[in-house]
Write a protein that holds these residues in place. Sequence first.
Motif, short mmCIF file in Angstrom:
data_model
loop_
_atom_site.label_atom_id
_atom_site.label_comp_id
_atom_site.label_asym_id
_atom_site.label_seq_id
_atom_site.Cartn_x
_atom_site.Cartn_y
_atom_site.Cartn_z
N THR A 1 0.88 -1.30 -0.03
CA THR A 1 0.01 -0.10 0.03
C THR A 1 1.07 1.32 -0.08
O THR A 1 2.06 1.28 0.47
CB THR A 1 -0.86 0.14 1.28
N VAL A 2 0.18 2.20 -0.49
CA VAL A 2 0.73 3.57 -0.39
C VAL A 2 -0.14 4.60 -0.13
O VAL A 2 -1.39 4.36 -0.42
CB VAL A 2 1.52 4.06 -1.76
N THR A 3 0.45 5.63 0.78
CA THR A 3 -0.89 6.51 1.51
C THR A 3 -0.17 7.69 1.05
O THR A 3 1.07 8.27 1.19
CB THR A 3 -0.86 6.25 2.82
N LEU A 4 -1.04 8.87 0.89
CA LEU A 4 -0.83 10.24 0.81
C LEU A 4 -1.68 11.08 1.66
O LEU A 4 -3.01 11.13 1.68
CB LEU A 4 -1.08 10.66 -0.70
N GLN A 5 -0.89 11.42 2.80
CA GLN A 5 -1.70 12.59 3.73
C GLN A 5 -1.60 13.94 3.17
O GLN A 5 -0.41 14.33 3.14
CB GLN A 5 -0.97 12.28 5.33
N MET A 6 -2.65 14.46 3.03
CA MET A 6 -2.59 15.81 2.54
C MET A 6 -3.32 16.71 3.62
O MET A 6 -4.41 16.54 4.16
CB MET A 6 -3.62 15.95 1.36
N SER A 7 -2.72 17.85 3.82
CA SER A 7 -2.93 18.60 4.99
C SER A 7 -2.65 20.10 4.35
O SER A 7 -2.38 20.46 3.15
CB SER A 7 -2.05 18.71 6.25
N SER A 8 -3.45 20.86 4.83
CA SER A 8 -3.62 22.42 4.42
C SER A 8 -3.96 22.73 3.01
O SER A 8 -3.32 23.37 2.22
CB SER A 8 -2.27 23.21 4.75
N LEU A 9 -4.92 21.86 2.77
CA LEU A 9 -5.40 21.91 1.08
C LEU A 9 -5.82 23.17 0.83
O LEU A 9 -6.39 23.95 1.42
CB LEU A 9 -6.55 20.89 1.20
N LYS A 10 -5.65 23.48 -0.41
CA LYS A 10 -5.74 24.63 -1.08
C LYS A 10 -6.79 24.42 -2.37
O LYS A 10 -6.80 22.95 -2.83
CB LYS A 10 -4.78 25.37 -1.61
N PRO A 11 -7.39 25.25 -2.63
CA PRO A 11 -8.46 25.07 -3.93
C PRO A 11 -7.63 24.50 -5.12
O PRO A 11 -8.28 23.82 -5.84
CB PRO A 11 -9.01 26.07 -4.17
N GLU A 12 -6.44 24.83 -5.56
CA GLU A 12 -5.82 24.45 -6.53
C GLU A 12 -5.32 23.00 -6.39
O GLU A 12 -4.76 22.46 -7.22
CB GLU A 12 -4.35 25.52 -6.77
N ASP A 13 -5.41 22.26 -5.32
CA ASP A 13 -5.24 21.00 -5.03
C ASP A 13 -6.29 20.12 -5.81
O ASP A 13 -6.31 19.00 -5.79
CB ASP A 13 -5.11 20.42 -3.74
N THR A 14 -7.44 20.90 -6.19
CA THR A 14 -8.58 20.05 -6.66
C THR A 14 -8.07 19.35 -7.97
O THR A 14 -7.52 19.92 -8.94
CB THR A 14 -9.73 21.01 -7.11
N ALA A 15 -8.45 18.12 -7.96
CA ALA A 15 -8.13 17.18 -9.16
C ALA A 15 -8.40 15.77 -9.00
O ALA A 15 -8.92 15.29 -7.79
CB ALA A 15 -6.58 17.15 -9.47
N VAL A 16 -8.16 14.84 -9.96
CA VAL A 16 -8.37 13.56 -9.86
C VAL A 16 -6.90 13.09 -9.48
O VAL A 16 -5.76 13.42 -10.33
CB VAL A 16 -8.92 12.64 -11.01
#
Length: 122
Positions: free
Chosen positions: A78-93
């Motif tokens: 498995t691989v995991t991506l923890q995303m914090s302090s998200l911004k609108p520009e992070d919107t994507a598939v």
Amino acid sequence: QVQLVESGGGLVQAGGSLRLSCAASGNIFSIDTMGWYRQAPGKQRELVAAINTSGRSPNYADSVKGRFTISRDNAKKTVTLQMSSLKPEDTAVYYCNARLSTYSSSVYYNYWGQGTQVTVSS
């Protein structure tokens, strides 16, 4: 056959956090690099983060450094991506990627997950 199955996408407000997970399964012999890519509407797919088998010195896109953390569990594939302090520009598939070989062939190929939508509202 090899499958990469992602989970964890969704809708979050700016400044929030999300955790993406990807599990590899099938006729897998060895996994080299695992990573996450993303593609926003009208843009090319881009690397977000990648991690090698040892887990040392992961690679991040400049736009996510200090906000995203990639990790992997070799035993669970498995691989995991923890995303914090998200911004609108992070919107994507967001797409999971794994460079791996199978018991059917010693050649390493890139495999992709089906993608999971991440939407960050302002």
